[in-house]
Design a protein around this motif. Sequence first.
Motif, PDB file in Angstrom:
ATOM      1  N   GLU A  70     -67.618   1.679 -10.967  1.00  0.00           N
ATOM      2  CA  GLU A  70     -68.185   2.821 -10.254  1.00  0.00           C
ATOM      3  C   GLU A  70     -67.085   3.501  -9.452  1.00  0.00           C
ATOM      4  OE1 GLU A  70     -71.180   1.336  -7.343  1.00  0.00           O
ATOM      5  OE2 GLU A  70     -70.325  -0.618  -7.757  1.00  0.00           O
ATOM      6  N   VAL A  71     -67.412   4.621  -8.862  1.00  0.00           N
ATOM      7  CA  VAL A  71     -66.472   5.365  -8.023  1.00  0.00           C
ATOM      8  C   VAL A  71     -67.041   5.395  -6.613  1.00  0.00           C
ATOM      9  CG1 VAL A  71     -65.412   7.622  -7.589  1.00  0.00           C
ATOM     10  CG2 VAL A  71     -65.652   6.793  -9.941  1.00  0.00           C
ATOM     11  N   LEU A  72     -66.182   5.146  -5.627  1.00  0.00           N
ATOM     12  CA  LEU A  72     -66.612   5.248  -4.241  1.00  0.00           C
ATOM     13  C   LEU A  72     -66.546   6.715  -3.843  1.00  0.00           C
ATOM     14  CD1 LEU A  72     -67.525   4.007  -1.582  1.00  0.00           C
ATOM     15  CD2 LEU A  72     -65.102   3.698  -1.001  1.00  0.00           C
ATOM     16  N   THR A  73     -67.681   7.379  -3.867  1.00  0.00           N
ATOM     17  CA  THR A  73     -67.736   8.785  -3.469  1.00  0.00           C
ATOM     18  C   THR A  73     -67.895   8.869  -1.955  1.00  0.00           C
ATOM     19  OG1 THR A  73     -70.137   8.945  -3.666  1.00  0.00           O
ATOM     20  CG2 THR A  73     -68.827   9.418  -5.663  1.00  0.00           C
ATOM     21  N   VAL A 126     -64.870 -14.539   1.965  1.00  0.00           N
ATOM     22  CA  VAL A 126     -64.293 -13.272   1.523  1.00  0.00           C
ATOM     23  C   VAL A 126     -62.812 -13.216   1.852  1.00  0.00           C
ATOM     24  CG1 VAL A 126     -64.432 -10.765   1.798  1.00  0.00           C
ATOM     25  CG2 VAL A 126     -66.516 -12.147   1.970  1.00  0.00           C
ATOM     26  N   LYS A 127     -62.033 -12.722   0.903  1.00  0.00           N
ATOM     27  CA  LYS A 127     -60.621 -12.408   1.146  1.00  0.00           C
ATOM     28  C   LYS A 127     -60.421 -10.943   0.772  1.00  0.00           C
ATOM     29  CE  LYS A 127     -58.495 -16.903   0.488  1.00  0.00           C
ATOM     30  NZ  LYS A 127     -57.484 -17.671  -0.243  1.00  0.00           N
ATOM     31  N   HIS A 128     -59.915 -10.173   1.706  1.00  0.00           N
ATOM     32  CA  HIS A 128     -59.587  -8.773   1.457  1.00  0.00           C
ATOM     33  C   HIS A 128     -58.102  -8.704   1.114  1.00  0.00           C
ATOM     34  CE1 HIS A 128     -63.395  -7.088   2.806  1.00  0.00           C
ATOM     35  NE2 HIS A 128     -63.390  -8.060   3.698  1.00  0.00           N
ATOM     36  N   TRP A 129     -57.786  -8.137  -0.045  1.00  0.00           N
ATOM     37  CA  TRP A 129     -56.403  -8.063  -0.516  1.00  0.00           C
ATOM     38  C   TRP A 129     -55.816  -6.668  -0.345  1.00  0.00           C
ATOM     39  CZ3 TRP A 129     -54.225 -12.662  -1.701  1.00  0.00           C
ATOM     40  CH2 TRP A 129     -55.091 -13.721  -1.958  1.00  0.00           C
ATOM     41  N   GLY A 135     -62.983   8.068  -3.340  1.00  0.00           N
ATOM     42  CA  GLY A 135     -62.435   8.741  -4.513  1.00  0.00           C
ATOM     43  C   GLY A 135     -61.891   7.792  -5.561  1.00  0.00           C
ATOM     44  N   GLU A 136     -61.686   6.514  -5.196  1.00  0.00           N
ATOM     45  CA  GLU A 136     -61.143   5.552  -6.156  1.00  0.00           C
ATOM     46  C   GLU A 136     -62.258   4.922  -6.981  1.00  0.00           C
ATOM     47  OE1 GLU A 136     -57.108   3.596  -4.636  1.00  0.00           O
ATOM     48  OE2 GLU A 136     -58.830   2.984  -3.411  1.00  0.00           O
ATOM     49  N   SER A 137     -61.948   4.646  -8.238  1.00  0.00           N
ATOM     50  CA  SER A 137     -62.879   3.882  -9.064  1.00  0.00           C
ATOM     51  C   SER A 137     -62.588   2.404  -8.834  1.00  0.00           C
ATOM     52  CB  SER A 137     -62.738   4.255 -10.539  1.00  0.00           C
ATOM     53  OG  SER A 137     -61.466   3.888 -11.004  1.00  0.00           O
ATOM     54  N   PHE A 138     -63.613   1.590  -9.024  1.00  0.00           N
ATOM     55  CA  PHE A 138     -63.439   0.147  -8.849  1.00  0.00           C
ATOM     56  C   PHE A 138     -64.403  -0.590  -9.759  1.00  0.00           C
ATOM     57  CE2 PHE A 138     -66.679   1.400  -5.869  1.00  0.00           C
ATOM     58  CZ  PHE A 138     -67.546   0.336  -5.748  1.00  0.00           C
ATOM     59  N   ALA A 139     -64.005  -1.811 -10.113  1.00  0.00           N
ATOM     60  CA  ALA A 139     -64.807  -2.650 -10.996  1.00  0.00           C
ATOM     61  C   ALA A 139     -65.156  -3.942 -10.283  1.00  0.00           C
ATOM     62  CB  ALA A 139     -64.041  -2.952 -12.278  1.00  0.00           C
ATOM     63  N   THR A 140     -66.390  -4.375 -10.450  1.00  0.00           N
ATOM     64  CA  THR A 140     -66.844  -5.653  -9.917  1.00  0.00           C
ATOM     65  C   THR A 140     -66.989  -6.611 -11.087  1.00  0.00           C
ATOM     66  OG1 THR A 140     -68.044  -4.502  -8.161  1.00  0.00           O
ATOM     67  CG2 THR A 140     -68.635  -6.803  -8.556  1.00  0.00           C
ATOM     68  N   ARG A 141     -66.294  -7.733 -11.003  1.00  0.00           N
ATOM     69  CA  ARG A 141     -66.297  -8.731 -12.075  1.00  0.00           C
ATOM     70  C   ARG A 141     -66.554 -10.100 -11.472  1.00  0.00           C
ATOM     71  NH1 ARG A 141     -61.331  -6.958 -16.028  1.00  0.00           N
ATOM     72  NH2 ARG A 141     -61.887  -4.758 -16.159  1.00  0.00           N
ATOM     73  N   TRP A 163     -61.773  -4.899  -8.246  1.00  0.00           N
ATOM     74  CA  TRP A 163     -60.480  -4.364  -8.644  1.00  0.00           C
ATOM     75  C   TRP A 163     -60.521  -2.849  -8.657  1.00  0.00           C
ATOM     76  CZ3 TRP A 163     -56.830  -8.103  -9.846  1.00  0.00           C
ATOM     77  CH2 TRP A 163     -57.336  -9.392 -10.060  1.00  0.00           C
ATOM     78  N   SER A 164     -59.428  -2.222  -8.255  1.00  0.00           N
ATOM     79  CA  SER A 164     -59.238  -0.793  -8.474  1.00  0.00           C
ATOM     80  C   SER A 164     -58.062  -0.698  -9.426  1.00  0.00           C
ATOM     81  CB  SER A 164     -58.945  -0.069  -7.159  1.00  0.00           C
ATOM     82  OG  SER A 164     -58.837   1.319  -7.396  1.00  0.00           O
ATOM     83  N   GLY A 165     -58.378  -0.454 -10.694  1.00  0.00           N
ATOM     84  CA  GLY A 165     -57.354  -0.555 -11.731  1.00  0.00           C
ATOM     85  C   GLY A 165     -56.923  -2.004 -11.819  1.00  0.00           C
ATOM     86  N   GLU A 166     -55.637  -2.270 -11.671  1.00  0.00           N
ATOM     87  CA  GLU A 166     -55.136  -3.647 -11.695  1.00  0.00           C
ATOM     88  C   GLU A 166     -54.861  -4.180 -10.295  1.00  0.00           C
ATOM     89  OE1 GLU A 166     -51.906  -4.132 -14.439  1.00  0.00           O
ATOM     90  OE2 GLU A 166     -53.042  -3.225 -16.073  1.00  0.00           O
TER      91      GLU A 166
END
Length: 187
Positions: A70-73, A126-129, A135-141, A163-166
């Motif tokens: 999805e994209v964070l609008t 939770v670990k925030h990296w 505006g960025e797209s991100f994937a939840t896996r 992930w946002s891209g890699e």
Amino acid sequence: VEDGPDGHMKLRLTSAGQECAEGAASLKHSFQDQPRLIDFPEADLPPLEDRKPAAPALLPSDKIMGSFEEVLTEDVAQTYLQDVRDQLPLYRKHQVAHSGFLLRRANSILKDNVLLGPWIHVESHVKHWSTLKVGESFATRGRVIEAYEHKGHRFVDLDVTIWSGERLVMSVMHRSIYEPRQVREHA
């Protein structure tokens, strides 16, 4: 709030003299523990009409969960902040995702892979990296760590990554009771 000897800040929440929650926070990360994208392959979510009720057979250890992108609008980010009544200027000024918004994705990966009745989010580590910006797209896996029964409740532990891209944004060990014993007792 108290400082622990290991550099972690310990948090305890009390209400009316009763301890309700506890947690810890730290700025230390071990990059050897950083998840790798290759270990979280993309998988299709089952269509709603094909989803089965959550059960041990559907949640075996190491099962790759269906993922979503999805994209964070700006609208989504602002709506979340309004919903949780977070007034900190940080999120609006820097246009970054709220950590609670990201954590909701761990709930979503469970509910979007199996059908759930009443269920309970028990805990998350939770670990925030990195930050996710508007505006960025991100994937939840995710993948199943383990499904088990404890005191009559059916639990599932998930290893969830965003992930946002890699670029890794967040990793979560997410524990839920997907079937409380009371539900099975009343069925």
